[in-house]
Scaffold this motif. Structure first.
Motif: not given
Lengths: 668, 203
Positions: A128-155
């Motif tokens: 994402x930091x490299x601005x890889x377009x594929x990743x930018x499209x696949x991982x918008x902020x809300x997607x990242x946050x939903x990943x984060x929520x799953x991490x929270x679930x696990x922890x």
């Protein structure tokens, strides 16, 4: 049996001995397994252990196998297996699963686990930091946050089991292609409230099982993602250390970089001091303030000020995701309102659109109403004008009506007065003319006013006087019953060629009329006047005159009335006769006697008292001797008089002397 | 035909020993007539005699069947069959020779009886039997599959590579493999079943 098959059979007769394929291949396969895991490739090698991809013959799938490196001292066996057991405790969809733990032929411990598919979160953040377009499209902020929520679930789940991870960081979070999230590397994990031996603690504190911290490093965990209390020995570690790490992870999700930078020592120093790199959006990313607030709260240096549980972080992030303000940011009312609109975009838009439509419709309708009101006002004004005009017109027409009524009244009045006049005066002078006029007037008036009683009276009266009985009988009127009855009686009476009824019939008519009709006298007088005018001959009326005189002298027996046509002389000698004309005011002043052709009149022996009874007579000789006349004052009214006969002593001398000299007075 | 059927099905030999099973003779001739014909053919019996001889052989076999105790004499079945065939053929040619009395014929008979001894017949029976079973199985399997599937199978048996077959028959490589395996599976099962049904040799 085809030869084709025969040839084939001869050629492949060996099939006769071939056994059909196995019915239970898995079963037989499992029966014959000698080696369960077959090495495929090495995935990663760290300081102490190596991860390889192996094929599990039993389950017929690829799994990851972790083994201690051959040159690692067997004292670490227990530690290694502890990680495996600890992880195996955690059965959660977002925690990597341990499938098998064992010791291999070389007496080395191993465990197998899920083969990580996809990327680690660290890889994703780097891309994402490299601005890889594929990743930018696949991982918008809300997607990242939903990943984060799953991490929270696990922890959160792990914490509920009394296990802390102590090495949470993006590299330890595996993200699959289908959104599956696995928290891995529980090697530093610790079971809280479990009394471990000091040796074990020592091993823990001096070891890196997870390949990133060397054995020389006294730090357990990864600098940049671990809590300040982890950087130094002697601190008790608990849930809040993981919360700090989660804050770091959230920070790096937002800013695409670690919250601390520099060399390991610097990072540790900064961590202790809480010098977090200020979040900025130099990558053009939108960094929501409410999430920064979450990060700040999670990363408080004082662990008592952090969130008290992972659930709370999750709740706050969820709040942000569903558009509410997070608890950490202590949002203002305006912000809350803004968020309310933001999370109800569709509704807000609908409301806005509805409001706009409502308002514009309102304005439109108000405009339309106003226009209508104007129109109505104009109409009202017009109507008022019209009403005014109408009033004027009405007044005019009322006036006209009044005028016409007045006119009618006047006409009637005129007619009446004229008729009266005619009947009273002209009828005697010009009976033909006046009757015709009355007749016409009455007819005209009845056309305008059919109910006019006076007109009816006049019509009946005129027709009666003119002896037009057939016409009179044809009238539908009810008035003057007597006249109408007489009319019926005499309609067939014999008539003279001139059209009038015979004179004797006229006398009979007058006789019939007497005392039947209020105005019998005047009617009779007019009958005779008209008859006379038409006939033009006054000689045959003696009988009729007698009948008339009887009307005004009711006690008279019709005797003592002698008329001589040849001598043109009338002698009235009855004591019963007092009047020669009606005393009634409406009767004409004319005496019926005037319809006789007379030159000489003798009234000796009558009861006539007033000489004016003779008024209008064109006589030359008048004998009033032995009559009741005692005054001669009005003698002048008989203008044609030549000779007056009185008896002696009838009048004083004085009176006699007053008589005109042209009149010869004979006293007998 | 389910596996259960195979297990409960009586073998021809068991049926032949049951005097009430009228159908058994017909089934027996159906299975073995052709086979005996094949054997006779292989033995060089001329076409004119083959049919009569086959009938005689079958009758002899049928009559001797009830006497056999297969549980203890499995291995001897082949021997038993070959001996009967051998004897029948020799008898037949002797009869023919007596009738015709032709030296050539006799000689040929002598040659015949000498050239094909009983052990040879036994061997012949064994090899021909295998061919016969495979062929019967092929005959049964062929109508079940499409012509293409059979062709794929046969070509693959000739060791033609799958991709070549696929290209030749305009098929996917995977479906070539699938068809081949399916036909082969079925054929092998059919062979097993026929072996069980006839149950003369338990190899």
């Amino acid at each position: 049996m085809s030869d084709n098959n025969k040839d084939f059979a001869r050629k492949f007769a060996g099939l006769f001995h071939e056994a059909p394929s196995e019915e239970t291949p898995i079963y037989s396969e499992l029966q014959h397994i000698t080696q369960r895991y077959h090495f495929v490739e090495t995935v990663a090698t760290g300081g102490m252990k190596t991860i390889t991809k192996v094929f599990d013959q039993s389950t017929s799938r690829h799994v990851a196998m972790a083994e201690l490196l051959p040159d690692i001292d067997s004292t670490f066996n227990e530690l290694f297996l502890k990680e495996a057991r600890l992880t195996a405790l955690l059965e959660h969809p977002n925690i990597i699963s341990i499938h098998d733990i064992g010791v291999n032929e070389d007496a080395r411990p191993f465990f197998t686990m899920d083969l990580k598919e996809g990327n680690s979160l660290q890889d994703i953040l780097r891309r994402l930091k490299q601005q890889d377009q594929h990743y930018v499209n696949a991982y918008p902020l809300h997607e990242l946050l939903s990943i984060f929520l799953k991490v929270c679930d696990a922890v959160s789940f792990a914490h509920s089991r009394g296990i802390i991870h102590l090495d949470l960081k993006p590299a330890n979070i595996q993200v699959g292609r289908f959104g599956e999230v696995l928290v891995c590397d529980w090697g530093l994990g610790k079971i809280l409230n479990q009394h471990e031996t000091q040796d074990f603690e020592e091993i823990l504190l001096n070891t890196d099982l997870l390949n990133h911290v060397t054995q020389r490093n006294s730090v357990m965990g990864t600098p940049g993602y671990m809590a300040p209390e982890q950087t130094e020995k002697g601190h008790s570690l608990d849930d809040s250390s993981d919360i700090f790490a989660l804050g770091c992870i959230l920070y790096s999700l937002l800013c695409l970089k670690a919250p601390f930078s520099g060399s390991t020592e610097e990072v540790l120093e900064k961590t202790r001091k809480g010098e977090i790199i200020k979040p900025d959006n130099d990558l053009g990313r939108l960094i929501p303030e409410s999430l920064i607030a979450v990060v700040n709260r999670a990363m408080k240096s004082d662990k008592n000020q952090r969130y008290s549980s992972v659930g709370q972080i999750k709740l706050d992030v969820q709040k942000y995701l569903s558009g509410f303000s997070t608890e950490a940011e202590e949002a203002s009312l305006m912000k809350e309102l803004h968020l309310l609109i933001k999370r109800n975009k569709a509704e807000a838009l609908t409301c806005m659109a509805a409001l706009i439509i409502i308002f514009s419709l309102c304005f439109y309708f108000i405009g339309a109403l106003k226009a209508q009101v104007d129109v109505a006002k104009n109409e009202t004004t017009k109507a008022e004008e019209a009403a005014h005009n109408l009033q004027i017109e009405k007044d005019k027409s009322d006036q006209l009506l009044q005028e016409s009524q007045d006119l009618l009244k006047r006409l009637t009045q005129n007619f009446l007065s004229e008729s009266e006049l005619n009947s009273k005066t002209f009828i005697y002078e010009y009976p033909l003319k006046s009757l015709n006029k009355t007749l016409n007037n009455a007819r005209e008036l009845l056309k305008i006013d059919p109910e006019n009683t006076n007109a009816r009276h006049h019509l009946i009266f005129s027709l009666f006087l003119m002896q037009r009985f057939d016409e009179l009988n044809a009238l539908p009127f009810q008035e003057y019953k007597v006249l109408r009855e007489l009319s019926k009686k005499y309609v067939d009476a014999p008539r003279d060629p001139i059209g009038l009824i015979k004179v004797n019939s006229l006398a009979n008519l007058i006789a019939d009329l007497r005392n039947k009709f209020k105005y019998d006298y005047s009617v009779a007088l007019r009958l005779i006047a008209y008859d006379n005018k038409v006939r033009g001959n006054a000689n045959y009326y003696s009988q009729a005159v007698v009948e008339i005189l009887k009307m005004i002298n009711p006690s008279w027996d019709k005797k003592g009335f002698n008329y001589s046509y040849r001598e043109q002389r009338l002698v009235i000698s009855s004591k019963s006769i007092e009047f020669l004309k009606s005393p009634e005011y409406y009767a004409s002043g004319k005496t019926p006697v005037s319809f006789l052709n007379i030159v000489s009149l003798k009234i000796t022996g009558t009861s006539i008292k007033d000489i004016s009874e003779l008024d209008g007579l064109k006589i030359s000789i008048l004998d009033i001797s032995y009559s009741d006349i005692i005054n001669l004052d009005k003698l002048y009214k008989i203008r044609s008089l030549k000779k007056l006969i009185i008896h002696k002593g009838q009048f004083p001398q004085k009176q006699i002397k007053k008589i005109k000299e042209s009149i010869n007075v004979e006293i007998i | 035909m389910s596996a259960g059927d195979w297990n409960t099905r009586l073998t021809l030999l068991q049926r032949a020993q049951d005097p009430d099973d009228d159908q058994a003779w017909e089934d027996f001739t159906r299975y073995y007539h052709k086979f005996v014909m094949v054997i006779l053919h292989q033995m060089g019996v001329n076409e004119n005699d083959k049919n009569d001889l086959a009938q005689e052989v079958l009758l002899s076999l049928w009559k001797s069947l009830p006497k056999l105790d297969f549980d203890s004499s499995r291995a001897r079945f082949r021997t038993w069959m070959s001996s009967i065939i051998h004897r029948r053929v020799i008898d037949h040619y002797r009869k023919v020779h007596r009738r015709s009395n032709k030296i050539e014929k006799f000689r040929s008979e002598e040659e015949l009886s000498e050239s094909i001894s009983q052990p040879e017949i036994e061997k012949l029976i064994q090899s021909e039997w295998e061919v016969y079973v495979v062929q019967t199985a092929m005959d049964r399997v062929s109508p079940i599959f499409s012509g293409k599937a059979m062709e794929v199978f046969k070509l693959s048996m000739d060791n033609m590579p799958s991709d070549v077959i696929a290209e030749k028959l305009h098929l996917q490589r995977t479906s070539v493999n699938k068809l081949k395996n399916r036909v082969k599976d079925r054929l092998l099962k059919e062979i097993q079943q026929i072996k069980q049904e006839m149950h003369l040799f338990n190899e």
